[in-house]
Every structure is written in C-alpha cells, then in structure tokens.
Design a protein around this motif. Structure first.
Motif, PDB file in Angstrom:
ATOM      1  N   ASP A  28       0.900  -1.170  -0.121  1.00  0.00           N
ATOM      2  CA  ASP A  28       0.246  -0.011  -0.018  1.00  0.00           C
ATOM      3  C   ASP A  28       0.889   1.408   0.096  1.00  0.00           C
ATOM      4  OD1 ASP A  28      -2.324  -1.383   0.001  1.00  0.00           O
ATOM      5  OD2 ASP A  28      -2.764  -1.389   2.087  1.00  0.00           O
ATOM      6  N   LEU A  29       2.035   1.220   0.704  1.00  0.00           N
ATOM      7  CA  LEU A  29       2.832   2.322   0.592  1.00  0.00           C
ATOM      8  C   LEU A  29       3.676   2.678  -0.618  1.00  0.00           C
ATOM      9  CD1 LEU A  29       4.404   4.352   2.670  1.00  0.00           C
ATOM     10  CD2 LEU A  29       6.180   2.602   3.125  1.00  0.00           C
ATOM     11  N   ARG A  30       3.950   2.067  -1.312  1.00  0.00           N
ATOM     12  CA  ARG A  30       4.517   2.184  -2.794  1.00  0.00           C
ATOM     13  C   ARG A  30       3.541   3.100  -3.490  1.00  0.00           C
ATOM     14  NH1 ARG A  30       8.962  -0.686  -4.506  1.00  0.00           N
ATOM     15  NH2 ARG A  30       9.557  -2.659  -3.028  1.00  0.00           N
ATOM     16  N   PRO A  31       2.329   2.833  -3.677  1.00  0.00           N
ATOM     17  CA  PRO A  31       1.345   3.709  -4.731  1.00  0.00           C
ATOM     18  C   PRO A  31       1.225   4.922  -3.898  1.00  0.00           C
ATOM     19  CG  PRO A  31       0.083   1.874  -3.969  1.00  0.00           C
ATOM     20  CD  PRO A  31       1.684   1.604  -3.780  1.00  0.00           C
ATOM     21  N   LEU A  32       0.938   4.956  -2.619  1.00  0.00           N
ATOM     22  CA  LEU A  32       0.632   5.948  -1.660  1.00  0.00           C
ATOM     23  C   LEU A  32       2.062   7.311  -1.960  1.00  0.00           C
ATOM     24  CD1 LEU A  32      -0.831   7.869   0.053  1.00  0.00           C
ATOM     25  CD2 LEU A  32       0.256   6.485   2.155  1.00  0.00           C
ATOM     26  N   LEU A  33       3.240   6.601  -1.887  1.00  0.00           N
ATOM     27  CA  LEU A  33       4.413   7.631  -1.902  1.00  0.00           C
ATOM     28  C   LEU A  33       4.218   8.260  -3.247  1.00  0.00           C
ATOM     29  CD1 LEU A  33       7.233   5.420  -0.112  1.00  0.00           C
ATOM     30  CD2 LEU A  33       5.779   7.589   0.669  1.00  0.00           C
ATOM     31  N   ASN A  34       4.142   7.222  -4.593  1.00  0.00           N
ATOM     32  CA  ASN A  34       4.140   7.880  -5.633  1.00  0.00           C
ATOM     33  C   ASN A  34       3.095   8.880  -5.826  1.00  0.00           C
ATOM     34  OD1 ASN A  34       4.877   7.583  -8.652  1.00  0.00           O
ATOM     35  ND2 ASN A  34       2.676   6.952  -8.881  1.00  0.00           N
ATOM     36  N   TYR A  35       1.852   8.731  -5.236  1.00  0.00           N
ATOM     37  CA  TYR A  35       0.893   9.669  -5.214  1.00  0.00           C
ATOM     38  C   TYR A  35       0.999  10.967  -4.625  1.00  0.00           C
ATOM     39  CZ  TYR A  35      -3.950  11.865  -4.419  1.00  0.00           C
ATOM     40  OH  TYR A  35      -4.586  12.763  -4.333  1.00  0.00           O
ATOM     41  N   LEU A  36       1.866  10.913  -3.580  1.00  0.00           N
ATOM     42  CA  LEU A  36       2.345  12.027  -2.633  1.00  0.00           C
ATOM     43  C   LEU A  36       3.457  12.674  -3.413  1.00  0.00           C
ATOM     44  CD1 LEU A  36       1.669  10.822   0.942  1.00  0.00           C
ATOM     45  CD2 LEU A  36       0.223  11.968  -0.645  1.00  0.00           C
ATOM     46  N   ASN A  37       4.017  12.112  -4.374  1.00  0.00           N
ATOM     47  CA  ASN A  37       5.113  12.623  -5.225  1.00  0.00           C
ATOM     48  C   ASN A  37       6.628  12.462  -4.435  1.00  0.00           C
ATOM     49  OD1 ASN A  37       6.233  13.978  -7.403  1.00  0.00           O
ATOM     50  ND2 ASN A  37       6.337  16.013  -6.270  1.00  0.00           N
ATOM     51  N   VAL A  38       6.625  11.421  -3.537  1.00  0.00           N
ATOM     52  CA  VAL A  38       7.860  11.233  -2.796  1.00  0.00           C
ATOM     53  C   VAL A  38       8.546  10.151  -3.822  1.00  0.00           C
ATOM     54  CG1 VAL A  38       8.843  10.052  -0.793  1.00  0.00           C
ATOM     55  CG2 VAL A  38       6.705  11.575  -0.568  1.00  0.00           C
ATOM     56  N   LYS A  39       9.640  10.605  -4.504  1.00  0.00           N
ATOM     57  CA  LYS A  39      10.053  10.032  -5.709  1.00  0.00           C
ATOM     58  C   LYS A  39      11.748   9.655  -4.948  1.00  0.00           C
ATOM     59  CE  LYS A  39       6.570  10.224  -8.339  1.00  0.00           C
ATOM     60  NZ  LYS A  39       6.602  10.999  -9.363  1.00  0.00           N
ATOM     61  N   ASP A  40      12.225  10.304  -4.356  1.00  0.00           N
ATOM     62  CA  ASP A  40      13.757   9.913  -3.688  1.00  0.00           C
ATOM     63  C   ASP A  40      14.012   8.691  -3.596  1.00  0.00           C
ATOM     64  OD1 ASP A  40      16.443  11.193  -3.063  1.00  0.00           O
ATOM     65  OD2 ASP A  40      15.842  10.026  -1.377  1.00  0.00           O
ATOM     66  N   ARG A  41      14.618   7.842  -4.396  1.00  0.00           N
ATOM     67  CA  ARG A  41      14.953   6.415  -4.037  1.00  0.00           C
ATOM     68  C   ARG A  41      15.482   6.001  -2.678  1.00  0.00           C
ATOM     69  NH1 ARG A  41      17.462   4.178  -9.859  1.00  0.00           N
ATOM     70  NH2 ARG A  41      15.574   4.665 -11.183  1.00  0.00           N
ATOM     71  N   ALA A  42      16.486   6.644  -2.133  1.00  0.00           N
ATOM     72  CA  ALA A  42      16.761   6.429  -0.755  1.00  0.00           C
ATOM     73  C   ALA A  42      15.638   6.623   0.326  1.00  0.00           C
ATOM     74  CB  ALA A  42      18.107   7.090  -0.693  1.00  0.00           C
ATOM     75  N   GLN A  43      14.886   7.602   0.062  1.00  0.00           N
ATOM     76  CA  GLN A  43      13.832   8.016   1.090  1.00  0.00           C
ATOM     77  C   GLN A  43      12.958   6.660   1.003  1.00  0.00           C
ATOM     78  OE1 GLN A  43      11.806  11.457   0.659  1.00  0.00           O
ATOM     79  NE2 GLN A  43      11.163  11.352   2.842  1.00  0.00           N
ATOM     80  N   VAL A  44      12.430   6.430  -0.360  1.00  0.00           N
ATOM     81  CA  VAL A  44      11.256   5.325  -0.591  1.00  0.00           C
ATOM     82  C   VAL A  44      12.006   4.092  -0.031  1.00  0.00           C
ATOM     83  CG1 VAL A  44      10.289   3.825  -2.221  1.00  0.00           C
ATOM     84  CG2 VAL A  44      10.466   6.727  -2.851  1.00  0.00           C
ATOM     85  N   ALA A  45      13.247   3.598  -0.228  1.00  0.00           N
ATOM     86  CA  ALA A  45      13.677   2.407   0.194  1.00  0.00           C
ATOM     87  C   ALA A  45      13.649   2.217   1.691  1.00  0.00           C
ATOM     88  CB  ALA A  45      15.029   2.016  -0.215  1.00  0.00           C
ATOM     89  N   ASP A  46      14.300   3.514   2.317  1.00  0.00           N
ATOM     90  CA  ASP A  46      14.161   3.623   3.999  1.00  0.00           C
ATOM     91  C   ASP A  46      12.577   3.442   4.379  1.00  0.00           C
ATOM     92  OD1 ASP A  46      15.493   4.185   6.337  1.00  0.00           O
ATOM     93  OD2 ASP A  46      14.266   5.946   6.286  1.00  0.00           O
ATOM     94  N   LEU A  47      11.597   4.151   3.702  1.00  0.00           N
ATOM     95  CA  LEU A  47      10.322   4.134   4.137  1.00  0.00           C
ATOM     96  C   LEU A  47       9.763   2.710   4.159  1.00  0.00           C
ATOM     97  CD1 LEU A  47       8.860   7.680   3.040  1.00  0.00           C
ATOM     98  CD2 LEU A  47       9.264   6.831   5.116  1.00  0.00           C
TER      99      LEU A  47
END
Length: 287
Positions: free
Chosen positions: A44-63
């Motif tokens: 659920d988190l992956r599409p949510l981050l995409n929608y919220l425009n959180v694109k930084d790869r390191a931050q996404v991986a950490d989250l």
C-alpha cells in the motif's frame, strides 16, 4: 512514518479525503494510518508515496524498510494486545511507539518522578492518587504498562538518552511514604551513576519562571536538530499528561517552542553534581 506521510500529503496540497479517494481506501483508514493506530503494508505504501510525489529512491527504500519492521513490531507489541488497547489511552500507546524509535527524551516535571525512572512501589502509590478517576483494572494495566515501558527503554541496544528537569517540590513530595520515596531516589541515583539519565533540579530560588505545563516530554526522532532563532523546527514530538488524561502532540512548531523553554529551565536549574548531592541528602533524611 506517520509524520512523513502527513507532511508529504500536506506539502502536495491533498486532504485526507483526497488520499482516500485516490487510493480507494476508507477515510478512516487514512486517518488511522496518520494517527499511528495502524501500520501500512509495503504494497500500500508504494502507490501512496508515488501519489504524494515522494520519489527519492533512498527515502522510498528507507520508508519501505521501516514499514516492514513496523508491521512485524506491531504484531508482536505487548501494548497492541486487546487488554492493553482497552485500558490504555490512545496517547499513551502512541507515546510507547515513539519511545521505541526516539533517540533521546527531554522531560520536565513539577509534581513527580518521571515514569521511565519510577520503581514499582512509587508508581503504585502515585497512581493510587487517581483512584477516583480510574478503575482498578485501568490502574492495573497502566502500572503494568509503565513497568514494561521502563524495561523496554533501559534494555534497548541503543539506549534512549534521558535528560530530566525536576522542580524542587518533587524531591520534597514523599509519594508512598519516606521509605518508598527513599528507594525511589536511590534508583534515580543509580541511573545517574550509570549515565542512563542526566538530571537537574529547578530550585525554589530560581529566577526563571516555571513552564505553564506541569510536565511534558519531548522525544527526538533521529538526529537532534537544534531549534534556532530563524524558526527552524526540531524533529520531535511532545507528550503531555494531566492527571488521568494525556495527549501526543505532533506539531513540530509547538515542540520547538517547548524545547526552547526546556533549555531555559535547564540552564536555570541546579547543575548535575549539586543535584546529586541534594538527592543524597534527601535520602539520608528520609532513612
């Protein structure tokens, strides 16, 4: 996690309802995720981050890694068991979650020794003061929660750094009677000697005004960013308890203002060495 998601949503200009409609979730699910009442699955988190425009790869991986750990931890967490969920406040359960992540906590108290420093006999005597507001069952589970919180904090592989300012009245208020209070003060001395806590007393003679709050905790998440005169906000949350009620405040601006106030209290307080000497003297008097 929940603070990051809420801040990303607000930065994108979306409401909680916008997120619910886009993700095809109920509004209550979004609210519970942002409140920390439930964790979020990585899928659920992956599409949510995409929608919220959180694109930084390191931050996404950490989250995503954090989400996996949080899901496992929540399934195993003692405070998520039905009996604790029923008898602990939402604020207290959220505080416990933050304590597992925090790197340091700054505590100020006018009335009593802080929960994480309390021995069982002192905790029991203290909570009895609220016997008209809490049932026997509520008091039982809150006492058990206090014991488990303390164990978790003191047994962490990376200890929680505790810094405490106590009003002088705390040291004169012999909760539980002279012997119980002497035991409690000796435990404070033991923790100080182990460098588990740094403690100062705010004396009656101090010329700096007390905080309007009788007590609060400020928990730093990650590195401690200094609050500056330019208005930068610290990465922290605040917990405030008043008798039988409590709350976690996730407003960084409010936490920043309280931390600035805390630092003034700390500077005006008796230094650590003199505070320890005062505590030792009180123990001798009580014995």
């Amino acid at each position: 996690m929940r603070l990051v998601l809420r801040e990303a949503r607000e930065a994108a200009g979306y409401t909680q309802l916008d997120v619910a409609e886009q993700m095809e979730w109920s509004l209550s699910k979004v609210i519970r995720i942002e409140n920390g009442d439930v964790t979020i699955a990585p899928n659920d988190l992956r599409p949510l981050l995409n929608y919220l425009n959180v694109k930084d790869r390191a931050q996404v991986a950490d989250l995503l890694a954090t989400a996996k750990i949080a899901r496992t931890r929540q399934r195993q967490a003692w405070y998520q068991k039905p009996e604790f969920r029923e008898h602990l406040t939402d604020g207290l359960r959220r505080l416990i979650e933050y304590e597992t992540e925090a790197t340091s906590v700054y505590t100020y108290s006018v009335f009593h020794i802080p929960a994480l420093l309390q021995i069982p006999s002192y905790s029991s005597a203290l909570i009895q003061m609220w016997r008209d507001d809490l049932t026997d069952t509520q008091r039982h589970y809150r006492l058990e929660a206090r014991r488990l919180r303390r164990e978790a904090v003191l047994e962490r592989s990376h200890p929680l750094r505790m810094t405490v300012v106590l009003d002088e009245s705390v040291f004169w208020r012999a909760v539980g009677g002279p012997q119980v209070f002497a035991d409690q003060l000796e435990e404070v001395l033991r923790l100080e000697e182990q460098q588990s806590v740094a403690i100062r007393m705010f004396p009656f003679t101090a010329d700096t005004g007390l905080s309007y709050d009788a007590g609060f905790d400020i928990l730093f998440l990650g590195d401690e960013d200094e609050a500056t005169e330019t208005g930068d906000k610290i990465n922290a949350v605040m917990y405030r308890e008043t008798g039988a009620s409590d709350e976690v405040i996730e407003d960084k601006a409010l936490a920043t203002r309280h931390f600035a106030r805390y630092r003034k209290l700390w500077e005006a307080a008796t230094n650590e060495e003199e505070t320890v000497d005062f505590i030792r003297k009180r123990v001798r008097e009580l014995r």
